[in-house]
Design a protein around this motif. Structure first.
Motif, PDB file in Angstrom:
ATOM      1  N   VAL A  75       0.864  -1.178   0.000  1.00 19.62           N
ATOM      2  CA  VAL A  75       0.000   0.000   0.000  1.00 19.62           C
ATOM      3  C   VAL A  75       0.898   1.226   0.000  1.00 19.62           C
ATOM      4  O   VAL A  75       1.731   1.390   0.898  1.00 19.62           O
ATOM      5  N   THR A  76       0.747   2.079  -1.030  1.00 19.45           N
ATOM      6  CA  THR A  76       1.543   3.301  -1.109  1.00 19.45           C
ATOM      7  C   THR A  76       0.616   4.509  -1.226  1.00 19.45           C
ATOM      8  O   THR A  76      -0.541   4.383  -1.626  1.00 19.45           O
ATOM      9  N   ASP A  77       1.164   5.679  -0.843  1.00 21.93           N
ATOM     10  CA  ASP A  77       0.390   6.918  -0.971  1.00 21.93           C
ATOM     11  C   ASP A  77       1.059   7.849  -1.973  1.00 21.93           C
ATOM     12  O   ASP A  77       2.103   7.525  -2.550  1.00 21.93           O
ATOM     13  N   GLU A  78       0.482   9.016  -2.162  1.00 18.48           N
ATOM     14  CA  GLU A  78       0.982   9.977  -3.152  1.00 18.48           C
ATOM     15  C   GLU A  78       2.342  10.551  -2.773  1.00 18.48           C
ATOM     16  O   GLU A  78       3.006  11.172  -3.608  1.00 18.48           O
ATOM     17  N   HIS A  79       2.789  10.348  -1.545  1.00 17.53           N
ATOM     18  CA  HIS A  79       4.089  10.837  -1.086  1.00 17.53           C
ATOM     19  C   HIS A  79       5.170   9.755  -1.169  1.00 17.53           C
ATOM     20  O   HIS A  79       6.289   9.977  -0.725  1.00 17.53           O
ATOM     21  N   GLY A  80       4.813   8.584  -1.703  1.00 16.90           N
ATOM     22  CA  GLY A  80       5.778   7.495  -1.824  1.00 16.90           C
ATOM     23  C   GLY A  80       5.991   6.715  -0.539  1.00 16.90           C
ATOM     24  O   GLY A  80       6.939   5.947  -0.422  1.00 16.90           O
ATOM     25  N   ARG A  81       5.089   6.898   0.421  1.00 15.22           N
ATOM     26  CA  ARG A  81       5.200   6.157   1.682  1.00 15.22           C
ATOM     27  C   ARG A  81       4.483   4.814   1.575  1.00 15.22           C
ATOM     28  O   ARG A  81       3.634   4.620   0.711  1.00 15.22           O
ATOM     29  N   PHE A  82       4.811   3.917   2.501  1.00 14.30           N
ATOM     30  CA  PHE A  82       4.265   2.564   2.544  1.00 14.30           C
ATOM     31  C   PHE A  82       3.494   2.373   3.845  1.00 14.30           C
ATOM     32  O   PHE A  82       3.985   2.741   4.913  1.00 14.30           O
ATOM     33  N   LEU A  83       2.312   1.765   3.758  1.00 19.10           N
ATOM     34  CA  LEU A  83       1.495   1.490   4.939  1.00 19.10           C
ATOM     35  C   LEU A  83       1.822   0.083   5.435  1.00 19.10           C
ATOM     36  O   LEU A  83       1.571  -0.904   4.736  1.00 19.10           O
ATOM     37  N   LEU A  84       2.404  -0.002   6.631  1.00 18.56           N
ATOM     38  CA  LEU A  84       2.785  -1.293   7.211  1.00 18.56           C
ATOM     39  C   LEU A  84       2.155  -1.466   8.585  1.00 18.56           C
ATOM     40  O   LEU A  84       1.786  -0.492   9.251  1.00 18.56           O
ATOM     41  N   ILE A  85       2.065  -2.711   8.991  1.00 19.51           N
ATOM     42  CA  ILE A  85       1.568  -3.031  10.326  1.00 19.51           C
ATOM     43  C   ILE A  85       2.691  -3.702  11.116  1.00 19.51           C
ATOM     44  O   ILE A  85       3.523  -4.407  10.550  1.00 19.51           O
ATOM     45  N   HIS A  86       2.722  -3.453  12.402  1.00 17.76           N
ATOM     46  CA  HIS A  86       3.715  -4.069  13.291  1.00 17.76           C
ATOM     47  C   HIS A  86       2.962  -5.050  14.181  1.00 17.76           C
ATOM     48  O   HIS A  86       1.963  -4.679  14.805  1.00 17.76           O
ATOM     49  N   ARG A  87       3.437  -6.277  14.190  1.00 19.49           N
ATOM     50  CA  ARG A  87       2.698  -7.286  14.964  1.00 19.49           C
ATOM     51  C   ARG A  87       3.624  -8.379  15.461  1.00 19.49           C
ATOM     52  O   ARG A  87       4.736  -8.551  14.998  1.00 19.49           O
ATOM     53  N   HIS A  88       3.109  -9.143  16.406  1.00 18.92           N
ATOM     54  CA  HIS A  88       3.807 -10.306  16.950  1.00 18.92           C
ATOM     55  C   HIS A  88       3.238 -11.565  16.316  1.00 18.92           C
ATOM     56  O   HIS A  88       2.028 -11.694  16.165  1.00 18.92           O
TER      57      HIS A  88
END
Length: 185
Positions: free
Chosen positions: A51-64
């Motif tokens: 998942v990326t946005d218009e700013h080139g960032r990535f949407l990530l989740i942190h989990r165990h």
């Protein structure tokens, strides 16, 4: 080089659930002979999303992950429900796990993760134009949900903090061949 196909004489299920099945296949391997071969079958389609946005960032989740005992960063992922299209499944998973509703879902690649022992087939999507709709609905999926820069994601990959296979494969594919092909290189 031309090889011969393995011949399957029969198969027997050892264990089964809606999530995973274990089978013993009676196979004849050219040059080896007849053996019982373990096969892990996955009854549902597996999906993941970069998942990326218009700013080139990535949407990530942190989990165990209790099985490995490790914390790590992951892309949104999940299984398609029976009769559900994989693209619709990943859109649902992104929304449930992150609280962001996808605008565009595009197939990036497909691969067989462990073709020597499993029929686990993965589809990785590129998801863009997301809209925040609220908090994640499935709070068991992530301790944190964050937008990270490309440099941060590369650092996590190199540093071993993205350790699950589907996330590693999807992000590496996106950062390499997918982007190069889209740029016409």
């Amino acid at each position: 080089m031309t090889g011969s196909r393995w011949r399957v004489h029969g198969r027997r299920q050892v264990y089964g659930s809606p999530w995973v099945e274990l089978w013993l296949d009676d196979v004849d391997i050219p040059g080896v002979g007849r053996i019982e071969h373990h096969v892990v079958r996955m009854p549902r389609a597996s999906t993941s999303a970069v998942v990326t946005d218009e700013h080139g960032r990535f949407l990530l989740i942190h989990r165990h992950r209790f099985i490995t005992g490790r914390w790590g960063w992951e892309v949104p992922a999940g299984w398609a429900e029976p009769g559900e299209e994989p693209a619709a499944a990943i859109a649902r998973e992104v929304e449930e796990e992150t609280g962001w509703r996808p605008g565009k879902v595009e197939l990036m690649t497909e691969y067989d993760a462990m073709a020597g022992i499993s029929d686990a087939h993965f589809r990785s999507y590129h998801v863009t134009a997301c809209r925040r709709i609220g908090e994640p609905r499935d709070t068991s999926e992530a301790a944190r949900v964050e937008w990270l820069t490309e440099a941060e994601v590369v650092g996590l990959l190199v540093g071993g903090e993205i350790c699950d296979g589907p996330s590693h494969a999807a992000l590496s594919y996106y950062l390499g061949p997918y982007r190069l092909a889209r740029e016409g290189r």
